[in-house]
Design an enzyme around this catalytic site. Structure first.
Site, mmCIF file in Angstrom:
data_model
loop_
_atom_site.group_PDB
_atom_site.id
_atom_site.type_symbol
_atom_site.label_atom_id
_atom_site.label_comp_id
_atom_site.label_asym_id
_atom_site.label_seq_id
_atom_site.Cartn_x
_atom_site.Cartn_y
_atom_site.Cartn_z
ATOM 1 N N CYS A 99 39.544 24.586 80.451
ATOM 2 C CA CYS A 99 40.719 24.392 79.409
ATOM 3 C C CYS A 99 40.619 25.545 78.210
ATOM 4 O O CYS A 99 40.858 26.679 78.571
ATOM 5 C CB CYS A 99 40.869 22.972 78.585
ATOM 6 N N ARG A 133 52.237 18.112 74.458
ATOM 7 C CA ARG A 133 50.841 18.450 75.239
ATOM 8 C C ARG A 133 51.057 17.930 76.407
ATOM 9 O O ARG A 133 51.771 16.962 76.768
ATOM 10 C CB ARG A 133 49.968 17.667 74.318
ATOM 11 N N HIS A 200 39.416 18.299 82.588
ATOM 12 C CA HIS A 200 38.341 17.837 82.046
ATOM 13 C C HIS A 200 37.924 16.410 82.542
ATOM 14 O O HIS A 200 38.139 16.121 83.673
ATOM 15 C CB HIS A 200 38.799 17.371 80.376
#
Ligand code: GLN
Length: 249
Positions: A99, A133, A200
């Site tokens: 990320c 997001r 993640h």
């Protein structure tokens, strides 16, 4: 695997600032899987400022971070780490970047407010943040040779939309989730011994096959890099669980 001796070194970039959504689990996985093969494994924490020689690092890990943390480190990365990282990957070391770390190994990351953080151009990608997001499970199909299973699973939470240039190829094709930009179905990148991803979770505990790929590739400069087999039933059960959950959603 008897050929591989000596110390297996993991280089952890900015552990105090670029470390979110369980990223530390990637360090623990690399450490343990090297130790379970009889290697002596160590972590070298690479903080801000001038650093000593990083030539002994086998695998670098660069975690994620919010815009605020990226703003605190991008100049340091360019000033003090760029050259050493370029030399290290040329020499066969591997980098796993997640990320925010992934974004800063590219040409630049531009925030939703238009601020641009220059990257080090180790990978041919650019990133521009959007308003919405991307958050949730991610499942991809990867074409890394011999990787079994060919799926990788993780969790994404990012505003950045990343686009690959001609020099870069994706880590995989999106089966579930948004990936690089929510439109071209690519996720992550593979280029110059660098693997970048938005996953993640943390990534490696649920994808032991990718952890072994990184370890094995990094050891090729010392021998054949072949690793003894481990019982990954628990890890792959967790992997399978995310696959099922993603299919239900
Ligand atoms: N700040 C970056 C973004 O929002 C990276 C976030 C992260 O590392 N999870 O896209």
């Amino acid at each position: 695997m008897t050929g591989v001796t000596g110390i297996f070194t993991i280089g952890w970039l900015y552990p105090d600032l670029m470390n979110i959504y369980g990223d530390r689990g990637n360090i623990l996985t690399l450490l343990k899987r090297a130790e379970w093969r009889g290697m002596t494994a160590q972590v070298k924490e690479i903080q801000r400022g001038k650093v000593d020689d990083l030539g002994d690092v086998d695998v670098f890990f660069f975690g994620g971070g919010q815009d605020r943390e990226q703003a605190l480190i991008y100049d340091d990365l360019k000033t003090y780490k760029q050259e050493q990282l370029q030399n290290a990957v040329k020499d066969g070391a591997q980098i796993l970047a997640v990320c925010g770390g992934y974004q800063l190994l590219g040409h630049y990351y531009q925030t939703a407010d238009g601020e641009r953080y220059d990257g080090i151009g180790l990978i041919d990608v650019t990133t521009q943040a959007g308003k919405k997001r991307f958050i949730g499970d991610v499942v991809i199909l990867t074409d890394i040779e011999g990787l079994q299973p060919s799926t990788l699973v993780g969790f994404e939470n990012h505003s950045g939309r990343t686009f690959l240039g001609s020099q870069a190829k994706p880590l995989g094709k999106v089966v579930h989730g948004n990936g690089n930009n929510g439109s071209d179905k690519t996720e992550g990148v593979r280029q110059n011994n660098v693997i970048g991803t938005y996953m993640h979770g943390s990534l490696l505990p649920k994808n032991p096959h990718l952890a072994d790929y990184l370890i094995s590739e990094s050891l090729k400069r010392r021998g054949d890099g072949a690793l003894s087999h481990l019982d990954d039933s628990a890890e792959l059960a967790a992997h399978g669980w995310i696959l099922q959950r993603a299919q239900r959603r």
